[in-house]
Scaffold this motif. Structure first.
Motif, PDB file in Angstrom:
ATOM      1  N   SER A   1       0.837  -1.204   0.000  1.00  0.00           N
ATOM      2  CA  SER A   1       0.000   0.000   0.000  1.00  0.00           C
ATOM      3  C   SER A   1       0.867   1.246   0.000  1.00  0.00           C
ATOM      4  CB  SER A   1      -0.912   0.008   1.231  1.00  0.00           C
ATOM      5  OG  SER A   1      -0.130   0.096   2.416  1.00  0.00           O
ATOM      6  N   ILE A   2       0.241   2.343  -0.431  1.00  0.00           N
ATOM      7  CA  ILE A   2       0.822   3.676  -0.253  1.00  0.00           C
ATOM      8  C   ILE A   2       0.175   4.257   0.994  1.00  0.00           C
ATOM      9  CG2 ILE A   2       1.124   5.961  -1.257  1.00  0.00           C
ATOM     10  CD1 ILE A   2       0.790   4.711  -4.012  1.00  0.00           C
ATOM     11  N   ASP A   3       0.979   4.573   2.006  1.00  0.00           N
ATOM     12  CA  ASP A   3       0.457   4.965   3.307  1.00  0.00           C
ATOM     13  C   ASP A   3       0.341   6.482   3.429  1.00  0.00           C
ATOM     14  OD1 ASP A   3       0.281   2.367   4.035  1.00  0.00           O
ATOM     15  OD2 ASP A   3       2.099   2.334   5.252  1.00  0.00           O
ATOM     16  N   ILE A   4      -0.834   6.918   3.936  1.00  0.00           N
ATOM     17  CA  ILE A   4      -1.078   8.324   4.261  1.00  0.00           C
ATOM     18  C   ILE A   4      -1.131   8.441   5.781  1.00  0.00           C
ATOM     19  CG2 ILE A   4      -2.653  10.274   3.999  1.00  0.00           C
ATOM     20  CD1 ILE A   4      -3.699   8.909   1.453  1.00  0.00           C
ATOM     21  N   MET A   5      -0.276   9.294   6.371  1.00  0.00           N
ATOM     22  CA  MET A   5      -0.242   9.475   7.819  1.00  0.00           C
ATOM     23  C   MET A   5      -1.214  10.575   8.232  1.00  0.00           C
ATOM     24  SD  MET A   5       2.831  10.702  10.338  1.00  0.00           S
ATOM     25  CE  MET A   5       2.671  12.396   9.775  1.00  0.00           C
ATOM     26  N   LEU A   6      -2.064  10.251   9.224  1.00  0.00           N
ATOM     27  CA  LEU A   6      -2.973  11.232   9.813  1.00  0.00           C
ATOM     28  C   LEU A   6      -2.585  11.389  11.290  1.00  0.00           C
ATOM     29  CD1 LEU A   6      -5.446  13.046  10.054  1.00  0.00           C
ATOM     30  CD2 LEU A   6      -6.848  10.992  10.325  1.00  0.00           C
ATOM     31  N   TYR A   7      -2.236  12.602  11.667  1.00  0.00           N
ATOM     32  CA  TYR A   7      -1.800  12.890  13.044  1.00  0.00           C
ATOM     33  C   TYR A   7      -2.535  14.141  13.486  1.00  0.00           C
ATOM     34  CZ  TYR A   7       1.486  13.554  16.946  1.00  0.00           C
ATOM     35  OH  TYR A   7       2.058  13.696  18.174  1.00  0.00           O
ATOM     36  N   CYS A   8      -3.477  13.976  14.439  1.00  0.00           N
ATOM     37  CA  CYS A   8      -4.273  15.116  14.897  1.00  0.00           C
ATOM     38  C   CYS A   8      -4.738  14.877  16.329  1.00  0.00           C
ATOM     39  CB  CYS A   8      -5.465  15.346  13.968  1.00  0.00           C
ATOM     40  SG  CYS A   8      -6.605  13.937  13.889  1.00  0.00           S
ATOM     41  N   PHE A   9      -5.379  15.889  16.919  1.00  0.00           N
ATOM     42  CA  PHE A   9      -5.822  15.818  18.307  1.00  0.00           C
ATOM     43  C   PHE A   9      -7.263  16.305  18.417  1.00  0.00           C
ATOM     44  CE2 PHE A   9      -1.274  16.036  18.606  1.00  0.00           C
ATOM     45  CZ  PHE A   9      -0.944  15.241  19.698  1.00  0.00           C
ATOM     46  N   THR A  10      -8.026  15.653  19.277  1.00  0.00           N
ATOM     47  CA  THR A  10      -9.381  16.111  19.573  1.00  0.00           C
ATOM     48  C   THR A  10      -9.347  17.049  20.781  1.00  0.00           C
ATOM     49  OG1 THR A  10      -9.822  14.240  21.047  1.00  0.00           O
ATOM     50  CG2 THR A  10     -10.342  13.955  18.720  1.00  0.00           C
ATOM     51  N   ARG A  11     -10.351  17.898  20.862  1.00  0.00           N
ATOM     52  CA  ARG A  11     -10.429  18.798  22.010  1.00  0.00           C
ATOM     53  C   ARG A  11     -10.842  18.055  23.281  1.00  0.00           C
ATOM     54  NH1 ARG A  11      -9.716  23.902  20.574  1.00  0.00           N
ATOM     55  NH2 ARG A  11     -10.128  24.556  18.417  1.00  0.00           N
ATOM     56  N   THR A  12     -11.695  17.089  23.132  1.00  0.00           N
ATOM     57  CA  THR A  12     -12.155  16.341  24.294  1.00  0.00           C
ATOM     58  C   THR A  12     -11.145  15.265  24.671  1.00  0.00           C
ATOM     59  OG1 THR A  12     -13.948  15.004  25.201  1.00  0.00           O
ATOM     60  CG2 THR A  12     -13.435  14.696  22.888  1.00  0.00           C
ATOM     61  N   THR A  13     -11.088  14.965  25.965  1.00  0.00           N
ATOM     62  CA  THR A  13     -10.268  13.844  26.438  1.00  0.00           C
ATOM     63  C   THR A  13     -11.146  12.717  26.985  1.00  0.00           C
ATOM     64  OG1 THR A  13     -10.060  14.864  28.632  1.00  0.00           O
ATOM     65  CG2 THR A  13      -8.348  15.368  27.013  1.00  0.00           C
ATOM     66  N   VAL A  14     -12.460  12.898  26.922  1.00  0.00           N
ATOM     67  CA  VAL A  14     -13.387  11.868  27.406  1.00  0.00           C
ATOM     68  C   VAL A  14     -13.405  10.722  26.408  1.00  0.00           C
ATOM     69  CG1 VAL A  14     -15.761  11.374  28.089  1.00  0.00           C
ATOM     70  CG2 VAL A  14     -14.750  13.616  28.578  1.00  0.00           C
ATOM     71  N   TRP A  15     -13.210   9.503  26.895  1.00  0.00           N
ATOM     72  CA  TRP A  15     -13.023   8.361  26.015  1.00  0.00           C
ATOM     73  C   TRP A  15     -14.227   8.126  25.101  1.00  0.00           C
ATOM     74  CZ3 TRP A  15     -14.165   2.666  26.649  1.00  0.00           C
ATOM     75  CH2 TRP A  15     -13.446   1.915  25.727  1.00  0.00           C
ATOM     76  N   GLY A  16     -15.438   8.187  25.651  1.00  0.00           N
ATOM     77  CA  GLY A  16     -16.621   7.945  24.835  1.00  0.00           C
ATOM     78  C   GLY A  16     -16.789   8.982  23.739  1.00  0.00           C
ATOM     79  N   GLU A  17     -16.585  10.258  24.067  1.00  0.00           N
ATOM     80  CA  GLU A  17     -16.679  11.312  23.055  1.00  0.00           C
ATOM     81  C   GLU A  17     -15.579  11.166  22.015  1.00  0.00           C
ATOM     82  OE1 GLU A  17     -16.529  14.934  25.229  1.00  0.00           O
ATOM     83  OE2 GLU A  17     -18.435  14.592  26.295  1.00  0.00           O
ATOM     84  N   TRP A  18     -14.375  10.786  22.447  1.00  0.00           N
ATOM     85  CA  TRP A  18     -13.260  10.591  21.527  1.00  0.00           C
ATOM     86  C   TRP A  18     -13.561   9.470  20.540  1.00  0.00           C
ATOM     87  CZ3 TRP A  18      -9.503   6.444  21.524  1.00  0.00           C
ATOM     88  CH2 TRP A  18      -8.382   6.691  20.739  1.00  0.00           C
ATOM     89  N   LEU A  19     -14.176   8.371  21.012  1.00  0.00           N
ATOM     90  CA  LEU A  19     -14.537   7.262  20.117  1.00  0.00           C
ATOM     91  C   LEU A  19     -15.568   7.702  19.081  1.00  0.00           C
ATOM     92  CD1 LEU A  19     -14.807   4.283  22.639  1.00  0.00           C
ATOM     93  CD2 LEU A  19     -12.995   4.708  20.967  1.00  0.00           C
TER      94      LEU A  19
END
Length: 387
Positions: A313-331
Motif C-alpha cells: 500500500s501507499i500509506d497516508i499518515m494522519l496525526y491530529c488531536f481532539t479537544r475532548t479527552t473523554v473516552w466515549g466522546e473521543w470514540l
C-alpha cells in the motif's frame, strides 16, 4: 430464735452503716440517685436543647456550624455522665485510698472528654485548611488532618497515664529502642509511607485520575492510603498498589491530558494516481481543520501527509488531536472521521489496500509426452516394458 434474728438485724444495720469504702448504703443510694438525675438531664438536653440548635444551624448556608454541633454532641452528653459521677462521689465523702482513686478517675474522665472534644473538632474545622489545597492537594491535606488526630489521641493518652502516675518519658525511650529494631524489619512499610507522601506532595495524581503504572496496573485511582493506593482497573477489579511502586516506576496520568491524539496510517492501493493521492490528502486535511471537534495549529500539531510506500500500500499518515479527552466522546469523533475518510477515498475513485503477495514463476514443468520436452537437454524418461 429471737436472739438469732436480733444478731442478723445487727449485722444488717452494721453493713448499712459501714457500707463500702467507709460510706453507708444510704449514701450510696443517694449518690446513685444524683447520678441518675444527671443522666436524665443529659437526655433532656440532648432531646430539646441540642435538637433546637440543630434546627437553627440547618437553616444556615454554611455546613461548618452543622458539623460543629454534631462534633460537640458526644462530649456534651458525656459531660453529664462525668458531673453525675463527680457529685455522687463528693456526696459519699470517700477518704484515703478510695478518695485518691476516685479523684484520679474524675481527672481521667475530664481529660478524656477534653481530648475527645478536640479530636472531634478537627473534622469540622478542616474547612479552615481549604486554602492549603491549592498549595498542596486535597489528599495531602486529608493526611495532615489524620496526623493531627493521631497526635491529639497520643497526647490525650499520655495525659491520662500521667494522672495515674505512669511516666510516659521512660516508656517512649523504651519504645525508641524497640522501634529501631522494628524499623529494620519494616523498611518496606516506611518506604511505602514515604512514597505516598511524595505522591501527594508532588501531585502526581489524585483520587479519580486515570493512571498507568508500567508493568503494574492501569485504571482509576479510588483511594490514596498511608501504605498503598487502591486503583480500580477497567474490568472493575480493585488493585492495591504499594506506594513505593509509584516512586520506582514511571506513572502516566492520562487525566492530565489537554487533548487526545488520533494517529492513523491509511493505506491506499498502489494503482492510485498522484492526483487521486492529492485529492485524498487535501480532503482529509480540510475535514480535520474544518471540524470544531479537532484542535487546530498552533495549539497542537496536525499532519496529513503521504508517508511511505509499504509492502502492499501507499500509506497516508494522519496525526491530529481532539479537544475532548473523554473516552466515549473521543470514540464518537473517531467514528465520524472514519466514515468521512472512506467517503473521500471512494469519491477519489480508488480503494483501500489490504495485505497481498504476488508470486512470479519463470517456467512450469511440461507434461509427460509433450513434444516440447524432447527439445530439452537431459535423459529420456524411463518407460517400463509392457507385459
Amino acid at each position: 430464735m429471737m436472739q438469732t434474728f436480733e444478731e442478723f438485724w445487727a449485722l444488717v444495720v452494721d453493713v448499712w452503716q459501714q457500707g463500702v469504702f467507709g460510706a453507708d448504703v444510704g449514701h450510696f443510694i443517694t449518690a446513685l440517685g444524683i447520678f441518675l438525675a444527671f443522666f436524665l438531664l443529659r437526655g433532656l438536653v440532648t432531646r430539646f436543647i441540642l435538637y433546637e440548635i440543630k434546627v437553627v444551624t440547618a437553616r444556615t448556608h454554611t455546613p461548618i456550624d452543622d458539623d460543629l454541633v454534631v462534633a460537640l454532641e458526644g462530649p456534651i452528653r458525656f459531660t453529664f455522665i462525668i458531673l453525675g459521677l463527680f457529685f455522687g462521689g463528693e456526696f459519699l465523702r470517700l477518704e484515703e485510698t478510695p478518695a485518691v482513686l476516685a479523684d484520679n478517675l474524675f481527672r481521667s474522665l475530664v481529660t478524656f472528654n477534653i481530648f475527645w472534644l478536640l479530636f472531634r473538632l478537627v473534622q469540622p474545622l478542616s474547612h479552615l485548611f481549604t486554602p492549603l489545597e491549592e498549595l498542596f492537594s486535597p489528599e495531602l491535606v486529608e493526611w495532615l488532618l489524620k496526623i493531627l488526630k493521631g497526635l491529639i489521641a497520643l497526647i490525650g493518652g499520655a495525659a491520662v497515664l500521667e494522672i495515674w502516675g505512669i511516666k510516659v518519658g521512660p516508656m517512649l525511650a523504651g519504645l525508641g529502642i524497640v522501634g529501631a529494631a522494628v524499623a529494620l524489619g519494616a523498611q518496606d512499610l516506611f518506604k511505602n509511607l514515604i512514597g505516598g507522601m511524595l505522591v501527594l506532595a508532588e501531585k502526581r495524581f489524585r483520587v479519580g485520575d486515570w493512571i498507568l503504572v508500567d508493568g503494574i496496573v492501569e485504571g482509576t485511582v479510588e483511594k490514596i492510603g498511608f501504605r498503598s493506593t487502591m486503583v480500580r482497573r477497567f474490568d472493575k477489579a480493585p488493585v492495591q498498589v504499594p506506594n513505593a511502586e509509584f516512586a520506582d516506576k514511571p506513572v502516566t496520568n492520562f487525566s492530565e491530558m489537554t487533548h487526545r491524539r488520533i494517529y492513523w496510517k491509511i493505506g491506499v492501493e498502489y494503482g492510485t494516481r498522484i492526483d487521486q493521492l492529492r485529492e485524498i490528502r487535501d480532503g482529509i486535511e480540510a475535514y480535520v481543520l474544518g471540524e470544531d471537534a479537532f484542535a487546530k495549529p498552533p495549539e497542537v500539531a496536525t499532519f496529513v501527509r503521504i508517508d511511505s510506500f509499504n509492502a502492499s500500500s501507499i500509506d497516508i499518515m494522519l496525526y491530529c488531536f481532539t479537544r475532548t479527552t473523554v473516552w466515549g466522546e473521543w470514540l464518537a469523533i473517531k467514528e465520524q472521521l472514519a466514515y468521512r475518510i472512506k467517503q473521500i477515498v471512494e469519491e477519489a475513485g480508488t480503494g483501500f489496500a489490504f495485505p497481498s503477495q504476488s508470486i512470479y514463476v519463470e517456467s512450469l514443468p511440461s507434461a509427460p509426452g509433450d513434444p516440447a520436452e524432447a527439445d530439452q537437454d537431459g535423459p529420456e524418461p524411463f518407460t517400463p516394458p509392457e507385459d
